[in-house]
Each structure stands twice: as C-alpha cells, then as structure tokens.
Design a protein around this motif. Sequence first.
Motif, mmCIF file in Angstrom:
data_model
loop_
_atom_site.group_PDB
_atom_site.id
_atom_site.type_symbol
_atom_site.label_atom_id
_atom_site.label_comp_id
_atom_site.label_asym_id
_atom_site.label_seq_id
_atom_site.Cartn_x
_atom_site.Cartn_y
_atom_site.Cartn_z
ATOM 1 N N GLN A 30 0.825 -1.207 0.000
ATOM 2 C CA GLN A 30 0.000 0.000 0.000
ATOM 3 C C GLN A 30 0.862 1.262 0.000
ATOM 4 O OE1 GLN A 30 -3.573 0.370 0.011
ATOM 5 N NE2 GLN A 30 -3.329 -1.739 -0.750
ATOM 6 N N HIS A 61 2.494 1.852 -3.492
ATOM 7 C CA HIS A 61 1.621 2.268 -4.583
ATOM 8 C C HIS A 61 0.836 3.544 -4.294
ATOM 9 C CE1 HIS A 61 2.371 -1.896 -5.884
ATOM 10 N NE2 HIS A 61 2.021 -1.485 -7.095
ATOM 11 N N PHE A 62 0.511 3.783 -3.010
ATOM 12 C CA PHE A 62 -0.403 4.885 -2.714
ATOM 13 C C PHE A 62 0.109 5.838 -1.628
ATOM 14 C CE2 PHE A 62 -2.886 1.020 -3.730
ATOM 15 C CZ PHE A 62 -3.350 1.399 -4.982
ATOM 16 N N ASN A 72 1.981 8.812 0.371
ATOM 17 C CA ASN A 72 2.462 10.171 0.164
ATOM 18 C C ASN A 72 3.681 10.418 1.046
ATOM 19 O OD1 ASN A 72 0.339 10.927 -1.636
ATOM 20 N ND2 ASN A 72 -1.027 11.173 0.130
ATOM 21 N N PHE A 111 -2.051 8.552 2.691
ATOM 22 C CA PHE A 111 -2.278 7.757 1.486
ATOM 23 C C PHE A 111 -3.249 8.469 0.556
ATOM 24 C CE2 PHE A 111 -0.932 4.644 4.577
ATOM 25 C CZ PHE A 111 -0.186 3.722 3.850
ATOM 26 N N ARG A 112 -3.019 8.337 -0.734
ATOM 27 C CA ARG A 112 -3.995 8.823 -1.702
ATOM 28 C C ARG A 112 -5.023 7.728 -1.959
ATOM 29 N NH1 ARG A 112 -3.460 6.677 -6.758
ATOM 30 N NH2 ARG A 112 -1.448 5.742 -7.342
ATOM 31 N N GLU A 113 -6.125 8.101 -2.580
ATOM 32 C CA GLU A 113 -7.182 7.137 -2.872
ATOM 33 C C GLU A 113 -6.732 6.134 -3.930
ATOM 34 O OE1 GLU A 113 -10.688 9.163 -4.047
ATOM 35 O OE2 GLU A 113 -11.217 9.817 -2.009
ATOM 36 N N MET A 114 -7.239 4.920 -3.804
ATOM 37 C CA MET A 114 -7.016 3.906 -4.822
ATOM 38 C C MET A 114 -7.995 4.113 -5.972
ATOM 39 S SD MET A 114 -6.615 0.369 -2.620
ATOM 40 C CE MET A 114 -8.144 0.608 -1.701
ATOM 41 N N GLU A 134 -6.117 0.252 -10.336
ATOM 42 C CA GLU A 134 -4.906 0.059 -9.528
ATOM 43 C C GLU A 134 -5.104 -1.061 -8.511
ATOM 44 O OE1 GLU A 134 -2.880 4.492 -9.275
ATOM 45 O OE2 GLU A 134 -4.682 4.075 -8.098
#
Length: 553
Positions: free
Chosen positions: A351, A354-355, A357, A362-365, A369
């Motif tokens: 996590q 890939h996501f 910051n 975390f940014r949204e999935m 993705e």
Amino acid sequence: MSMNSTLHTTGYAASLLDSVQDHVAASPGRAVLLTLLYSPIVAIVLNVLRQLLWPRDRSLPPEVFHWIPIVGSSISYGHDPLGFFFKCREKYGDVFTFILFGRKVTVALGPKGNNFVLGGKSTFFSAEDAYTHLTTPVFGKDVVYDVPNDVFMEQKKFVKVGLSIENFRAYVSMIEEEVEQFMKTDPAFLTYQMNDINDWGRFDIADIVAQITILTASRTLQGKEIRDNMDKSFSDLYAALDGGFTPINFLFPNLPLASYRRRDEAHKKMSDFYVNIIRKRKESGDDMQDMISALQNQRYRDGRQLEDHEIAHLMIALLMAGQHTSSATGSWAILHLAENVQAQESLYKEQVEHFGNPDGTFREMTYEEMRRLPILDSVIRETLRMHPPIHSILRYVRTDVTVSPTLSAPAEDKTYVVPKGHYVLACPAVSQVDPKIWSNPHIWDPTRWSDPEGVAAEAFKTYMDENGEKVDFGFGAVSKGTDSPYQPFGAGRHRCIGEQFAYLQLAAILATILRKVEVRLEPGCAFPEHNYHTMITMPKKPRNICYRRRAFD
C-alpha cells in the motif's frame, strides 16, 4: 460392525421383544408405557439390522452407516462437514449417500464431483426446489428461487447491469470513506480515535466487519436512501430477517416459532421500505448511480418491466446474500493477517509503495490500480480457498441421473443411479483443501498464488478460463469453472454474479483498515475454528482482534 456384534444386536432385539410381550399379557397400561419407552430403541435396532442384513441395491450409491433413522448422519455432518466428507471418502469413495433429517443426499466430491453437480442441466438438478423454502420467506416472492430458472437467469442479467465497471470505479472511494468514517466514530476504535500509537484496543472481528460490510454495501449498491436510513430500526429489521436465514429454517421451514414470525414481519416492513423508495423516485424522476436505478430500467424478454415489489425483493436478496459472504471472508482475512505479521507487513508495504504520500498519508485507490496489487489479491484468494463462505451446495434431483462411482471413469464403466426425489451435494470446500491437490492445504499461505506454474495459479486459470469457451445461461457469457478445484463463488449457471463487487469491497476494506492500524490475535487465544452451525461459515468465538494505530496515519 463385526459379525459377533451383529448377532449380539439381533439377540438383544429378540430379547427386548419377548420382554414387551410378557408385559402386554400382564398389564395393557404398562404395555403402552413400555412401548413408548422402547420404541426408539427398537427403531434404532431395526435400522441397524436393515443396513447390515438387508441386500443393498447395487445400482445406488453406498449409504453412510447411521444409527438413528431419519436423523441419519445429520449430527456428524452439521458439526464438521469437511471432516465428515473426508472420512466418508476414505470408506466409500467419491460418491456416497447420507441421510439428512429424512432427506437422501448423494455427495459427489472433488473437481469432477463439483462439475457433476454444478455443471448439471437444470432439467436434471434444481436449485429452486432445493432452496425456495429457505430463501422465499427472506428474499420475497417472484425473485431468485421463487421463479422458474429461466426467469431467475433474466433477473441475474438485470442485476449484472448495475455491476458495471463504471459503477465500480465510483465505489472504491465510497468504500474507503465509509471505513474511515467508521473508524473515526465507532467506540470499538476508541484507541485509534485517541491518536494513541502505544496502547492496544480490542474488538470482535466478525461484529466489526459485519457492520462495515453493510455500511459499504448500502452506500454503493443499495443507494442513498438506504444508507441514510441505516439506524437502529433498520438494523433491528435486518437482524430479524437474518434470524430466518439459518440451518433450522432450511431443515424445518414451517415451525410455529417466534423467530419465524419476526422474520415474516421484518420482510414485509423491509419490502414496503424499498417499494416506497422506488415509488418516490418515480414521482421525482430521480435517476441515481445505484442498483435500484439499474433495475428500474430493465425489461424481461416479453417486454414487461420489473414490478416494484420484484425490485424491492431483489434488493433484499442482494443485501442478505452479499452481507454474509463478504463479512465472513473479511473476518477470516483479518484474523489470518493478525496471526501472520509478515504477510500483514507485506500488504502494508504494498500500500505504501503504490499509494503512499511523503507525509505518511495515502492517496485514494482507483479500481484499476486495486486490481493490480499482487499481495492484496493473494491474501483474498488464499482466504477464500481456506474459508469459502458456503461449504455445501445442494440440488434437488428432478429425474434419475447416472454418476460414475469414481467420477473420472468413462460413462460406459460402472455407474450408480441417483433417483428422482433425492438431493445431490457438491462441496467445493473439500477440493480447496484436498491434500491430493494442494501442498500443505491447511496452512494459510498467500505466496502459493505467486507461482505462475503452481497448483493455485492453474486452479485459478481453470476457474476464470479467460481464453476458453464461454457459456451464456441467460445472464451473459461466463466461464463455467466447474472443473476447477478452486470455486470460491460457485460455478456454472448459479455462479455468483456479485463476485467482482465482493472482491472490490473486500480489497478496499482490507486495504483501508491495514493502512491505519496494526492487528494481532488476542494474546493467549488460539486461531478460531470454523462455526459450521450457521448458513455461512463464520469463525467461532473468541475471535477478538487487538489493534494499534500506525505511527504514520
């Protein structure tokens, strides 16, 4: 049973009958009392003698030995169905019949057995006749198993329209928001809410995941009105309706019990609730991105639109069926991740990679993705392998059907006949943990899905059969998948059309929770066993999870 035991039992029966005759001569009143007392014993003895001494019809599958007539093997099966089936396979082979409260049920094990039952024609095997007495009082009239198979297939096609990729893309962020809001407000996550990264909180995993599952399903599939009404009164209705979806309701559909009355009252209130929403939408002209709107725009082949009560009852069916299966799988997955810290941290790092910051948030999935995360994918697949929500799938036999005793022999070889009026049963759960197929089948190991040439990958390819021939049962072309030893969502014409949504929901819930907290099994508690006394296989209590807020959240 040995010959000596047989003779002893026979002698005991004769002695017992002589004793009863003596008492009849002495006192008619005592004779009645003794008959009442000894009748069950006589019935058991006669049942045993019938199985041991009466010539068996060799055209029928072997029948599992049982002591008590009518009850048969119900207790052994109900307590541990997989253990019961593996023991029976050792003695009788892949095909055998057992007695389930008066029903004669022929079991066909292994991938070939799954294919025999789940790939069978609806003219031979009927799901409607097997389940309507359980599902119709809960889901409602004129939907699912309360209609002929061809109508049900049309209804599945209507539901499939609402399960579009376009909708899925919107659902991912909705599910994340619901999980985050739940964790910020529910008392079970008090330690998380206090921003304490040192103290551990605790909750019952099945209770928490059940709540999260129904909230996320209502926010996405069910629609805004349903989500806005997720208060205690709706929860009470759901609980009363759910109380009518149990093994006792399947075995004894018409008992004069309070739970049955509460089920019927709850169904009427919930049906009226949905119908009112549908009518208000028609009056206002609202068209939303949810399942109700999708169903309102569908027509049967004869041109007829779905009636309001049909839409309402399909919505209830979606709520009930999806809630049980997703909450069970989510609970098992988090329990395994809590036990296997290495797998948990691998999922968390995936996590972050890939996501994540730079500030630790975390940014949204996105939907696309999320579908490309190998560790998250493997965790879900492995959990479904070891804990499929439904272990047994029944069909009612509409006409005599032949089956090979080994299920791999040609049809010209020796065959058994499964008579009309019996039931057939497939148990994909057996093939999913069969040591003849899988290495260390009872060990939860997500990495087995990483080997592109391994058993797991081959089983999944067979199940999905992406490049193979598709079959259209009436709701769109799908892979049958009936030959695979891995069938977490069923196979054939009754394969679950909600499997893609279930995967999306599970993935988004697991990812969101594991981003925010570490989880562990409660100290001193063993990993929970399966509770087979429910319709959906849940973990037994205690099933507590301890959690701690992650440092960067």
